[in-house]
Motif scaffolding. Structure first.
Motif, PDB file in Angstrom:
ATOM      1  N   GLN A 115      39.745  36.714  23.950  1.00  0.00           N
ATOM      2  CA  GLN A 115      39.163  36.315  25.225  1.00  0.00           C
ATOM      3  C   GLN A 115      40.190  36.397  26.351  1.00  0.00           C
ATOM      4  OE1 GLN A 115      35.957  35.698  25.676  1.00  0.00           O
ATOM      5  NE2 GLN A 115      36.266  35.443  27.864  1.00  0.00           N
ATOM      6  N   LYS A 116      41.427  35.910  26.040  1.00  0.00           N
ATOM      7  CA  LYS A 116      42.484  36.011  27.046  1.00  0.00           C
ATOM      8  C   LYS A 116      42.756  37.466  27.391  1.00  0.00           C
ATOM      9  CE  LYS A 116      44.969  31.741  25.884  1.00  0.00           C
ATOM     10  NZ  LYS A 116      46.257  31.195  25.381  1.00  0.00           N
ATOM     11  N   LEU A 117      42.856  38.305  26.337  1.00  0.00           N
ATOM     12  CA  LEU A 117      43.095  39.729  26.578  1.00  0.00           C
ATOM     13  C   LEU A 117      41.943  40.348  27.337  1.00  0.00           C
ATOM     14  CD1 LEU A 117      44.951  42.130  26.053  1.00  0.00           C
ATOM     15  CD2 LEU A 117      43.756  42.505  23.895  1.00  0.00           C
ATOM     16  N   TRP A 118      40.718  39.925  26.974  1.00  0.00           N
ATOM     17  CA  TRP A 118      39.543  40.449  27.676  1.00  0.00           C
ATOM     18  C   TRP A 118      39.566  40.032  29.138  1.00  0.00           C
ATOM     19  CZ3 TRP A 118      35.677  43.813  26.684  1.00  0.00           C
ATOM     20  CH2 TRP A 118      34.570  43.781  27.525  1.00  0.00           C
ATOM     21  N   ASP A 119      39.872  38.737  29.374  1.00  0.00           N
ATOM     22  CA  ASP A 119      39.938  38.268  30.757  1.00  0.00           C
ATOM     23  C   ASP A 119      41.031  38.995  31.525  1.00  0.00           C
ATOM     24  OD1 ASP A 119      37.901  36.542  30.139  1.00  0.00           O
ATOM     25  OD2 ASP A 119      39.214  34.842  29.736  1.00  0.00           O
ATOM     26  N   SER A 120      42.207  39.146  30.848  1.00  0.00           N
ATOM     27  CA  SER A 120      43.307  39.847  31.510  1.00  0.00           C
ATOM     28  C   SER A 120      42.929  41.295  31.805  1.00  0.00           C
ATOM     29  CB  SER A 120      44.552  39.795  30.626  1.00  0.00           C
ATOM     30  OG  SER A 120      45.610  40.515  31.225  1.00  0.00           O
ATOM     31  N   ASN A 121      42.322  41.946  30.796  1.00  0.00           N
ATOM     32  CA  ASN A 121      41.899  43.331  31.011  1.00  0.00           C
ATOM     33  C   ASN A 121      40.812  43.412  32.083  1.00  0.00           C
ATOM     34  OD1 ASN A 121      43.670  44.259  29.099  1.00  0.00           O
ATOM     35  ND2 ASN A 121      42.187  44.217  27.441  1.00  0.00           N
ATOM     36  N   ALA A 122      39.896  42.428  32.050  1.00  0.00           N
ATOM     37  CA  ALA A 122      38.842  42.428  33.066  1.00  0.00           C
ATOM     38  C   ALA A 122      39.433  42.263  34.465  1.00  0.00           C
ATOM     39  CB  ALA A 122      37.834  41.317  32.772  1.00  0.00           C
ATOM     40  N   ALA A 123      40.444  41.331  34.547  1.00  0.00           N
ATOM     41  CA  ALA A 123      41.093  41.142  35.851  1.00  0.00           C
ATOM     42  C   ALA A 123      41.837  42.417  36.272  1.00  0.00           C
ATOM     43  CB  ALA A 123      42.049  39.959  35.787  1.00  0.00           C
ATOM     44  N   ASP A 124      42.550  43.030  35.280  1.00  0.00           N
ATOM     45  CA  ASP A 124      43.268  44.265  35.594  1.00  0.00           C
ATOM     46  C   ASP A 124      42.303  45.381  35.973  1.00  0.00           C
ATOM     47  OD1 ASP A 124      45.611  42.942  35.061  1.00  0.00           O
ATOM     48  OD2 ASP A 124      45.778  43.681  33.009  1.00  0.00           O
ATOM     49  N   VAL A 125      41.206  45.463  35.190  1.00  0.00           N
ATOM     50  CA  VAL A 125      40.212  46.506  35.503  1.00  0.00           C
ATOM     51  C   VAL A 125      39.593  46.268  36.873  1.00  0.00           C
ATOM     52  CG1 VAL A 125      37.961  47.405  34.827  1.00  0.00           C
ATOM     53  CG2 VAL A 125      39.721  47.066  33.098  1.00  0.00           C
ATOM     54  N   LYS A 173      40.989  44.630  39.347  1.00  0.00           N
ATOM     55  CA  LYS A 173      42.002  44.937  40.360  1.00  0.00           C
ATOM     56  C   LYS A 173      42.167  46.443  40.521  1.00  0.00           C
ATOM     57  CE  LYS A 173      46.795  43.841  41.540  1.00  0.00           C
ATOM     58  NZ  LYS A 173      48.012  43.131  41.090  1.00  0.00           N
ATOM     59  N   LEU A 174      42.205  47.157  39.348  1.00  0.00           N
ATOM     60  CA  LEU A 174      42.333  48.605  39.410  1.00  0.00           C
ATOM     61  C   LEU A 174      41.116  49.236  40.073  1.00  0.00           C
ATOM     62  CD1 LEU A 174      43.916  51.138  38.585  1.00  0.00           C
ATOM     63  CD2 LEU A 174      42.752  51.066  36.385  1.00  0.00           C
ATOM     64  N   LYS A 175      39.934  48.691  39.737  1.00  0.00           N
ATOM     65  CA  LYS A 175      38.718  49.202  40.350  1.00  0.00           C
ATOM     66  C   LYS A 175      38.742  48.998  41.860  1.00  0.00           C
ATOM     67  CE  LYS A 175      33.689  48.865  40.000  1.00  0.00           C
ATOM     68  NZ  LYS A 175      32.558  48.172  39.318  1.00  0.00           N
ATOM     69  N   GLU A 176      39.178  47.778  42.259  1.00  0.00           N
ATOM     70  CA  GLU A 176      39.259  47.531  43.693  1.00  0.00           C
ATOM     71  C   GLU A 176      40.273  48.464  44.359  1.00  0.00           C
ATOM     72  OE1 GLU A 176      40.212  43.439  44.016  1.00  0.00           O
ATOM     73  OE2 GLU A 176      38.187  42.721  43.503  1.00  0.00           O
ATOM     74  N   THR A 177      41.425  48.647  43.655  1.00  0.00           N
ATOM     75  CA  THR A 177      42.447  49.540  44.217  1.00  0.00           C
ATOM     76  C   THR A 177      41.928  50.959  44.328  1.00  0.00           C
ATOM     77  OG1 THR A 177      44.174  48.146  43.234  1.00  0.00           O
ATOM     78  CG2 THR A 177      44.805  50.344  43.937  1.00  0.00           C
ATOM     79  N   PHE A 195      39.783  55.471  47.086  1.00  0.00           N
ATOM     80  CA  PHE A 195      38.719  56.456  47.276  1.00  0.00           C
ATOM     81  C   PHE A 195      38.079  56.321  48.656  1.00  0.00           C
ATOM     82  CE2 PHE A 195      38.176  56.655  42.458  1.00  0.00           C
ATOM     83  CZ  PHE A 195      38.879  57.848  42.382  1.00  0.00           C
ATOM     84  N   ALA A 196      37.909  55.060  49.063  1.00  0.00           N
ATOM     85  CA  ALA A 196      37.340  54.855  50.394  1.00  0.00           C
ATOM     86  C   ALA A 196      38.275  55.400  51.473  1.00  0.00           C
ATOM     87  CB  ALA A 196      37.078  53.363  50.624  1.00  0.00           C
TER      88      ALA A 196
END
Length: 315
Positions: free
Chosen positions: A135-145, A147-151, A156-157
């Motif tokens: 769950q921690k890894l998932w949350d961390s990956n979700a946060a990273d994803v 953040k990466l998605k936002e970046t 892209f914008a």
């Protein structure tokens, strides 16, 4: 019994032999009767002694038999007790073996049960810890994803906006050139101004080269020169007073190199400042310099819209 009787008879004979010598004064008849009485008494004593001896022997035999009977009885009792104790010992040994085996079996079952419980508990704890880590890894990956998605979305914008600004600038510049070729100088002037506004909005991002901005600014002033042949200097001065040309000193300077008649107007808008005695070279950007009013070494090139459009598209 015969031996006792013989002893009694010998004793009686001895007494009968010595009694005449001792009692010689008495008459023989009295001695004989006395002897006979004595003999009778002795016989009676002997019979009594024999009977007593016979009773004693019988009693002794009885006692012996009774003793032997008791001995055999006690021997049998002892043997019975020994067998009983042996059987009880075997029974107790068997019971002890059974109890020990049952106890070992119970201990083994309890050990297996405790081991199984501990294993299940360890598995549950490991599963919970693993789930927590996942769950921690998932949350961390979700946060990273995220953040990466936002970046990436922002990049892209930004790329999309940059591409749109470049496309708009090129389209507006080419459209303005086309309108100028059709002698629609008013529309061409307005479109050139829109292109310059697009260039100015992308200047902080270094989106378009300064040469392109300089060509656009020069095209605006050349369009004013063609449209207002008599008072184009006044119109150019009014155009330079617009806030659109703020922070475009470098582009104006480059435009003045191609159109020298803009030099005094640009100097009027931004008079030259005295240079410091020892200026340090700038790390980025180009140094601003006052445009001299003297004619450049190269001759003034005619305003060629077609060549400018080709150069702009190649950039």
């Amino acid at each position: 019994m015969t031996t006792i009787r013989q002893h009694i008879l010998v004793l009686a004979a001895v007494l009968a032999f010595f009694s005449p010598a001792l009692r010689s004064e008495q008459p023989q008849k009295a001695s004989r009767s006395a002897q006979e009485d004595r003999l009778k008494k002795l016989e009676e004593r002997a019979d009594a002694a024999e009977k007593a001896a016979s009773g004693a022997m019988m009693e002794k035999d009885y006692i012996t038999r009774t003793q032997k009977q008791y001995e055999s009885y006690y021997q049998k009792v002892l043997n019975t007790q020994m067998w009983t104790l042996g059987i009880m010992g075997l029974i107790l040994t068997g019971v002890f073996v059974l109890v020990a085996r049952f106890s070992l079996k119970m201990i083994d079952e309890q050990t297996k049960t405790a081991t199984a419980g501990a294993t299940v508990q360890m598995r549950n704890e490991y599963a919970r810890a693993l789930a927590k880590d996942v769950q921690k890894l998932w949350d961390s990956n979700a946060a990273d994803v995220k953040k990466l998605k936002e970046t990436l979305t922002a990049q892209f914008a930004e790329l999309e906006q940059n591409l749109k600004d470049r496309s708009d600038f090129q389209m507006q510049f080419v459209q303005a050139l086309a309108e100028g070729l059709d002698d629609r100088l008013g529309d061409s002037l307005l479109t050139f101004r829109n292109a310059l506004m697009t260039y100015r909005s992308g200047k902080p991002r270094n989106l378009i080269e300064a040469k392109a901005g300089a060509r656009t600014a020069r095209s605006i002033f050349e369009s004013l020169r063609r449209k207002h042949e008599e008072n184009y200097l006044d119109k150019a001065r009014e155009e330079l007073a617009d806030s659109l040309y703020n922070d475009l000193e470098e582009e104006l300077a480059l435009a003045a190199l191609q159109s020298p008649w803009l030099t005094p107007l640009i100097n009027e808008r931004s008079p030259a400042l005295p240079e410091p005695p020892a200026p340090e070279p700038a790390a980025e950007g180009r140094p601003m310099a006052t445009i001299p009013e003297t004619d450049p070494q190269e001759p003034d090139l005619p305003f060629d819209e077609e060549s400018d459009s080709c150069r702009l598209l190649n950039t």
